[in-house]
Design an enzyme around this catalytic site. Sequence first.
Site: not given
Ligand code: 7TS
Length: 408
Positions: A121, A198, A201, A224, A361
């Site tokens: 990501h 990371d 997920q 999430k 992303c």
């Molecule tokens: N890393 C992964 C693997 C992610 O899926 C996401 C967000 C992030 C980092 C960033 O997380 P945040 O909470 O800091 O924004 N992924 C997604 C997605 O797949 N669709 O919308 C956000």
Amino acid sequence: MNVQEIRQHFPILNQEVNGHPLVYLDSAATSQKPVQVIEALDRYYKEYNSNVHRGVHTLGTRATDGYEGAREKVARFINAKEPAEVIFTRGTTTSLNYVAWGYARNFIGEGDEIVITPMEHHSNLIPWQQAAKATGATLKYIPLQPDGTISLEDVRATVTERTKLVAITHVSNVLGTINPIREIAGIVHEKGAVLVVDGAQSAPHQKVDVQDLDCDFYAMSGHKMLGPTGIGVLYGKRELLEKMEPVEFGGEMIDFVELYDSTWKEIPWKFEGGTPIIAGAIGLAAAIDFLEQIGMDAIHEHEQKLAQYALEQLRQIDGLQVYGPEERGGLVTFNIDNVHPHDVATVLDAEGIAIRAGHHCAQPLMRWLEVTATARASFYFYNDEKDIDALVKGLQKAKEYFGNVFTG
Ligand code: 7TS
């Protein structure tokens, strides 16, 4: 609890969208929130809203207990050795940036290597690009196998004596790939580097034990995993967090302040400058209570079954291509020949079905897949086979509609 009982706890799911019952298949972007979390926030603001770590008054003590209690809960949830290894941040993006700014930029230099993968990501990619540029380190990639997994031989071949940091996602938000973190940690540590995971997920969907994974840093987002937006976690091993520099300076994080110099508090507080995310942490604690009531193993098993069912069903649609490996987390990413994923998502939305379309992303990964965008349906434990059946029906409709447009 079965899925019908679970859904009673998520009021948002019980509504019609565009005249159809809502089918929410976008939990990888953000999960829905159970009443337990909403009520925990409500109680905090109605009954004991106060700043933490300062007042001696009763509400301040209750708020501090709620906030620090949440830290203890997170520490147990991911099996950190101690709560001090849990730093509250705004989310995964902020957590990864803390490591890039507070650790990488201070302990990595010219001639060193930072290693990542093309499935990251942007949040686990751009901070390392920037850190490499700032320090003169080289950014290297572990290549992907044709099915979207990585091989340990490739990890061994890419990580060298010069590698100081390896950053990799636990579960891909596009391919669903579950990376073998424990094995990767073994290789990374043999070379004397640190491993950043990371967990955006993975933490919501499976049991995570940071000591068993033996990662050095682990980042996750509360929103999430049933929690509110604006709260996340950076886990780090004590000795690394002690070395790491704070990223934000100001109130709350200091010990002594002189006119020209200052000293910092102990971990974790030296990383939490300013009024912390009190309500967010309290909401996250309520989210963890709910997840544990269901059981992380049960959640993982349920979602893997759903992913397998979705794969079977989607593969029966002519002209639909699914990306990623067989064994995966609870999501499916796909494209339909000659139909733009945004159009697919728009047709589904008219049927009350929420999926995500776009580059997710992960632009370098889109290039690797040789597409500009994809559609993605992602699941949580409040989804069941009926949701996937609705998706399949909706996709058939999208195909018919656009098929007719093209041929008619
Ligand atoms: N890393 C992964 C693997 C992610 O899926 C996401 C967000 C992030 C980092 C960033 O997380 P945040 O909470 O800091 O924004 N992924 C997604 C997605 O797949 N669709 O919308 C956000």
